[in-house]
Scaffold this motif. Structure first.
Motif, PDB file in Angstrom:
ATOM      1  N   PRO A  83     -27.437 -13.399  -5.883  1.00 18.47           N
ATOM      2  CA  PRO A  83     -27.229 -12.397  -5.024  1.00 18.47           C
ATOM      3  C   PRO A  83     -26.164 -11.205  -6.104  1.00 18.47           C
ATOM      4  O   PRO A  83     -25.903 -10.730  -6.460  1.00 18.47           O
ATOM      5  CB  PRO A  83     -26.190 -12.460  -4.556  1.00 18.47           C
ATOM      6  N   THR A  84     -27.723 -11.573  -7.577  1.00 18.06           N
ATOM      7  CA  THR A  84     -28.280 -10.267  -8.307  1.00 18.06           C
ATOM      8  C   THR A  84     -27.828  -8.511  -8.214  1.00 18.06           C
ATOM      9  O   THR A  84     -29.032  -8.825  -6.982  1.00 18.06           O
ATOM     10  CB  THR A  84     -28.388 -10.593  -9.714  1.00 18.06           C
ATOM     11  N   SER A  85     -28.054  -7.515  -7.828  1.00 20.82           N
ATOM     12  CA  SER A  85     -28.497  -6.705  -7.788  1.00 20.82           C
ATOM     13  C   SER A  85     -29.878  -6.869  -7.621  1.00 20.82           C
ATOM     14  O   SER A  85     -30.785  -5.545  -7.060  1.00 20.82           O
ATOM     15  CB  SER A  85     -27.914  -5.265  -8.374  1.00 20.82           C
ATOM     16  N   GLU A  86     -30.703  -6.773  -9.084  1.00 21.01           N
ATOM     17  CA  GLU A  86     -31.688  -7.354  -8.789  1.00 21.01           C
ATOM     18  C   GLU A  86     -32.953  -7.860  -7.298  1.00 21.01           C
ATOM     19  O   GLU A  86     -33.980  -7.648  -7.012  1.00 21.01           O
ATOM     20  CB  GLU A  86     -31.994  -7.549 -10.305  1.00 21.01           C
ATOM     21  N   ASN A  87     -31.510  -8.970  -7.542  1.00 19.29           N
ATOM     22  CA  ASN A  87     -32.422  -9.523  -6.612  1.00 19.29           C
ATOM     23  C   ASN A  87     -32.255  -9.504  -5.046  1.00 19.29           C
ATOM     24  O   ASN A  87     -33.024  -9.214  -4.283  1.00 19.29           O
ATOM     25  CB  ASN A  87     -32.254 -11.186  -6.698  1.00 19.29           C
ATOM     26  N   VAL A  88     -31.103  -8.657  -5.285  1.00 19.99           N
ATOM     27  CA  VAL A  88     -30.745  -8.248  -3.227  1.00 19.99           C
ATOM     28  C   VAL A  88     -31.951  -6.753  -3.491  1.00 19.99           C
ATOM     29  O   VAL A  88     -32.425  -6.771  -1.765  1.00 19.99           O
ATOM     30  CB  VAL A  88     -29.558  -7.706  -3.383  1.00 19.99           C
ATOM     31  N   ALA A  89     -32.451  -5.627  -4.061  1.00 22.45           N
ATOM     32  CA  ALA A  89     -33.022  -5.064  -4.759  1.00 22.45           C
ATOM     33  C   ALA A  89     -34.422  -5.269  -3.883  1.00 22.45           C
ATOM     34  O   ALA A  89     -35.414  -4.990  -2.705  1.00 22.45           O
ATOM     35  CB  ALA A  89     -32.822  -4.169  -5.583  1.00 22.45           C
ATOM     36  N   ALA A  90     -34.872  -6.421  -4.781  1.00 23.27           N
ATOM     37  CA  ALA A  90     -36.394  -6.897  -4.112  1.00 23.27           C
ATOM     38  C   ALA A  90     -36.464  -7.884  -2.618  1.00 23.27           C
ATOM     39  O   ALA A  90     -36.945  -7.648  -1.900  1.00 23.27           O
ATOM     40  CB  ALA A  90     -36.544  -8.096  -5.329  1.00 23.27           C
ATOM     41  N   TRP A  91     -35.095  -8.796  -2.729  1.00 28.80           N
ATOM     42  CA  TRP A  91     -35.190  -9.392  -1.561  1.00 28.80           C
ATOM     43  C   TRP A  91     -35.565  -8.038   0.031  1.00 28.80           C
ATOM     44  O   TRP A  91     -36.333  -8.720   1.468  1.00 28.80           O
ATOM     45  CB  TRP A  91     -33.825  -9.756  -1.316  1.00 28.80           C
ATOM     46  N   LEU A  92     -34.084  -6.766  -0.405  1.00 28.60           N
ATOM     47  CA  LEU A  92     -34.818  -5.761   0.296  1.00 28.60           C
ATOM     48  C   LEU A  92     -35.469  -4.833   0.445  1.00 28.60           C
ATOM     49  O   LEU A  92     -36.204  -5.043   1.845  1.00 28.60           O
ATOM     50  CB  LEU A  92     -33.258  -4.728   0.716  1.00 28.60           C
ATOM     51  N   ALA A  93     -36.763  -5.044   0.208  1.00 23.67           N
ATOM     52  CA  ALA A  93     -37.850  -4.709  -0.254  1.00 23.67           C
ATOM     53  C   ALA A  93     -38.713  -5.366   0.889  1.00 23.67           C
ATOM     54  O   ALA A  93     -39.273  -4.548   1.069  1.00 23.67           O
ATOM     55  CB  ALA A  93     -38.133  -4.160  -1.638  1.00 23.67           C
ATOM     56  N   GLY A  94     -38.490  -7.048   0.262  1.00 25.51           N
ATOM     57  CA  GLY A  94     -39.412  -8.150   1.117  1.00 25.51           C
ATOM     58  C   GLY A  94     -39.192  -7.265   2.641  1.00 25.51           C
ATOM     59  O   GLY A  94     -40.142  -7.329   3.230  1.00 25.51           O
TER      60      GLY A  94
END
Length: 128
Positions: A83-94
């Motif tokens: 749960p880095t901000s980068e990974n959270v952003a990509a997961w939310l986009a998906g």
């Protein structure tokens, strides 16, 4: 005049996380929490009646998912990614592309995740 229209909708939630693999003593390796803000940006070449990229009300499923899946949770347990901000952003986009976007006239451009008022990470989708 030609161009594109863009809108953004922000959502807030509270959650905790820790980031494994960091050096001993790194503050983010310890369990800690944030007041997250997540912003979804959508675009369209043309507006739909009465003049929307997308009706903000049609984004209600995002709020429902955030409340049920992320709010007041340990993100390490709630998400399939570190749960880095980068990974959270990509997961939310998906998640958005799969569950919300197919029913909307607008297209997702980016998702921005802020852990604090002064820091953010953004996942930008390729031109589609």
């Amino acid at each position: 005049m030609s161009g594109r229209y863009r809108i953004g909708k922000a959502f807030r939630f509270e959650a905790a996380h820790f980031l494994p693999g960091l050096p001993t003593g790194h503050q983010c390796s310890r369990l800690h929490g944030h007041s997250y803000t997540v912003e979804f940006v959508l675009t369209a070449d043309r507006l739909v009646v009465p003049g929307f990229v997308t009706d903000f009300g049609d984004l209600a499923p995002v709020k429902q998912m955030i409340d049920s899946t992320l709010d007041h949770r340990l993100l390490n347990d709630a998400l399939p990614v570190t749960p880095t901000s980068e990974n959270v952003a990509a997961w939310l986009a998906g998640w958005f592309a799969e569950h919300v976007e197919p029913s909307l006239p607008g297209r997702l451009v980016s998702v921005r995740v802020s852990e604090t008022q002064s820091s953010w990470a953004e996942f930008v989708l390729e031109e589609r």
